[in-house]
Design a protein around this motif. Structure first.
Motif, PDB file in Angstrom:
ATOM      1  N   PHE A 224       0.831  -1.197   0.000  1.00  0.00           N
ATOM      2  CA  PHE A 224       0.000   0.000   0.000  1.00  0.00           C
ATOM      3  C   PHE A 224       0.872   1.256   0.000  1.00  0.00           C
ATOM      4  O   PHE A 224       0.616   2.210  -0.755  1.00  0.00           O
ATOM      5  N   ALA A 225       1.914   1.279   0.847  1.00  0.00           N
ATOM      6  CA  ALA A 225       2.808   2.432   0.913  1.00  0.00           C
ATOM      7  C   ALA A 225       3.593   2.597  -0.383  1.00  0.00           C
ATOM      8  O   ALA A 225       3.805   3.725  -0.853  1.00  0.00           O
ATOM      9  N   ILE A 226       4.021   1.487  -0.993  1.00  0.00           N
ATOM     10  CA  ILE A 226       4.748   1.567  -2.257  1.00  0.00           C
ATOM     11  C   ILE A 226       3.867   2.177  -3.342  1.00  0.00           C
ATOM     12  O   ILE A 226       4.303   3.025  -4.132  1.00  0.00           O
ATOM     13  N   GLY A 227       2.590   1.756  -3.386  1.00  0.00           N
ATOM     14  CA  GLY A 227       1.679   2.317  -4.375  1.00  0.00           C
ATOM     15  C   GLY A 227       1.474   3.809  -4.186  1.00  0.00           C
ATOM     16  O   GLY A 227       1.463   4.577  -5.161  1.00  0.00           O
ATOM     17  N   LEU A 228       1.313   4.248  -2.947  1.00  0.00           N
ATOM     18  CA  LEU A 228       1.139   5.677  -2.689  1.00  0.00           C
ATOM     19  C   LEU A 228       2.395   6.460  -3.038  1.00  0.00           C
ATOM     20  O   LEU A 228       2.312   7.556  -3.619  1.00  0.00           O
ATOM     21  N   MET A 229       3.557   5.927  -2.697  1.00  0.00           N
ATOM     22  CA  MET A 229       4.802   6.619  -3.016  1.00  0.00           C
ATOM     23  C   MET A 229       5.018   6.692  -4.521  1.00  0.00           C
ATOM     24  O   MET A 229       5.566   7.668  -5.041  1.00  0.00           O
ATOM     25  N   ALA A 230       4.602   5.664  -5.256  1.00  0.00           N
ATOM     26  CA  ALA A 230       4.726   5.695  -6.714  1.00  0.00           C
ATOM     27  C   ALA A 230       3.856   6.791  -7.316  1.00  0.00           C
ATOM     28  O   ALA A 230       4.216   7.404  -8.328  1.00  0.00           O
ATOM     29  N   MET A 231       2.695   7.045  -6.691  1.00  0.00           N
ATOM     30  CA  MET A 231       1.809   8.098  -7.181  1.00  0.00           C
ATOM     31  C   MET A 231       2.266   9.490  -6.756  1.00  0.00           C
ATOM     32  O   MET A 231       2.238  10.437  -7.541  1.00  0.00           O
TER      33      MET A 231
ATOM     34  N   PRO B 105       8.834  10.453  -4.457  1.00  0.00           N
ATOM     35  CA  PRO B 105       9.639  10.383  -3.242  1.00  0.00           C
ATOM     36  C   PRO B 105       9.724  11.734  -2.543  1.00  0.00           C
ATOM     37  O   PRO B 105       9.535  12.782  -3.151  1.00  0.00           O
ATOM     38  N   GLY B 106      10.033  11.693  -1.275  1.00  0.00           N
ATOM     39  CA  GLY B 106      10.147  12.909  -0.484  1.00  0.00           C
ATOM     40  C   GLY B 106       9.825  12.635   0.968  1.00  0.00           C
ATOM     41  O   GLY B 106       9.074  11.698   1.291  1.00  0.00           O
ATOM     42  N   LEU B 107      10.362  13.461   1.856  1.00  0.00           N
ATOM     43  CA  LEU B 107      10.205  13.222   3.289  1.00  0.00           C
ATOM     44  C   LEU B 107       8.745  13.306   3.715  1.00  0.00           C
ATOM     45  O   LEU B 107       8.227  12.406   4.397  1.00  0.00           O
ATOM     46  N   MET B 108       8.051  14.370   3.331  1.00  0.00           N
ATOM     47  CA  MET B 108       6.663  14.528   3.749  1.00  0.00           C
ATOM     48  C   MET B 108       5.759  13.504   3.071  1.00  0.00           C
ATOM     49  O   MET B 108       4.760  13.074   3.662  1.00  0.00           O
ATOM     50  N   ASN B 109       6.095  13.117   1.854  1.00  0.00           N
ATOM     51  CA  ASN B 109       5.299  12.099   1.174  1.00  0.00           C
ATOM     52  C   ASN B 109       5.408  10.752   1.887  1.00  0.00           C
ATOM     53  O   ASN B 109       4.448   9.976   1.912  1.00  0.00           O
ATOM     54  N   ILE B 110       6.581  10.468   2.440  1.00  0.00           N
ATOM     55  CA  ILE B 110       6.737   9.230   3.218  1.00  0.00           C
ATOM     56  C   ILE B 110       5.829   9.267   4.449  1.00  0.00           C
ATOM     57  O   ILE B 110       5.139   8.284   4.767  1.00  0.00           O
TER      58      ILE B 110
END
Length: 298
Positions: free
Chosen positions: A147-154, A157-162
């Motif tokens: 789930f986290a990988i899918g959100l990060m792909a959309m 990358p970035g600190l706040m996005n993590i």
């Protein structure tokens, strides 16, 4: 009547919180784990003062230089250097900032959202509980890392996005805890008394229910922080987390994969930092649960 019986200490019984805290402090393993966590936090806060070198400074003449106790190493670069000649110790110290910041930020954000959703679902019940419950069930149906990988792909990358990618699902854990505790206490006498005196739902939820259910929420959030740190390291290892040249433990482990046989120190030391911090948090949080949550006490 003796003087001891008249003394304030004898007249005032020890509070439950103090008794639980005393039991927690008696656990030597728990206190050692707390000290380890505090050392990592102090290391992260004082990174510019204690790091021996600039974590991003490269020196190709020191490429894959071994640790100080291995032939070819030197104590000014105690844990050796990576493929770009950067000091591994300095990057581990600065990497602690990333792991601890993301862990704290995700837990604070997710716990806040979870408390709001759990209180609403447990107190109002009805369609509010159904909507929040179905959303929780849907999110729990997805494996956390995927789930986290899918959100990060959309999102990229970035600190706040993590932080956002991990908090999007992490809030369901405190939400379920708060909902269950709210359902258990919403019909108790002190809540009924407040309702009979004309207190509104907001007052009852925030002044009567929440203070009495915070203990298990804090314990669960502390336990979950270790899991968040592992997930952040996993995302950085896959290249979806903190981007170079910023030092992150997961990224450092990934950088050393190609040299694991000839330069084991590049991946080993940041990996040990992850293991040590996560293990210390887990031990401390489990001891905290045993001491402060009466359902797990003997």
């Amino acid at each position: 009547m003796t003087d001891a019986a008249l003394s304030p200490a004898a007249a005032r019984p020890e509070s439950l919180f103090r008794r639980n805290l005393r039991e927690f402090r008696r656990n030597r393993l728990a206190m050692a784990s707390v000290i380890v966590v505090l050392v990592f936090i102090a290391m992260a806060v004082a990174a510019p003062l204690i790091a021996p070198h600039d974590p991003n400074a490269t020196d190709l003449f020191r490429r894959l230089q071994p640790p100080a106790w291995v032939e070819g190493g030197e104590w000014s670069f105690a844990l050796g250097c990576d493929a770009l000649g950067r000091d591994i110790l300095s990057r581990i110290i600065y990497g602690a900032r990333i792991s601890i910041f993301i862990g704290l930020a995700v837990i604070v954000l997710a716990t806040g959202v979870g408390i709001l959703a759990g209180l609403a679902a447990g107190y109002f019940r009805g369609w509010v509980d159904v909507v929040i419950g179905r959303l929780v069930d849907i999110l729990l149906g997805f494996p956390y890392l995927i789930f986290a990988i899918g959100l990060m792909a959309m999102m990229g990358p970035g600190l706040m996005n993590i932080v956002l990618a991990l908090a999007y699902k992490e809030w369901v854990i405190p939400c379920r805890v708060v909902r269950g505790e709210t359902l258990a206490v919403r019909e108790l006498e002190y809540v009924e008394a407040a309702r009979a005196l004309g207190a509104g739902p907001r007052h009852i939820m925030w002044r009567e229910i929440l203070p009495n259910i915070l203990s298990p929420v804090i314990v669960v959030s502390t336990i979950r922080m270790a899991n968040v740190i592992i997930l952040e390291a996993s995302l950085s290892f896959l290249g979806l987390g903190v981007q170079p040249p910023t030092a992150s433990w997961g990224g450092m482990v990934s950088d050393g994969r190609a040299f694991i046989l000839e330069a084991w120190w590049v991946s080993t030391f940041p990996g040990l930092a992850i293991v040590l911090l996560v293990l210390a948090i887990n031990v401390a949080s489990q001891s905290l649960r045993d001491a402060f949550d009466p359902r797990f006490s003997e």
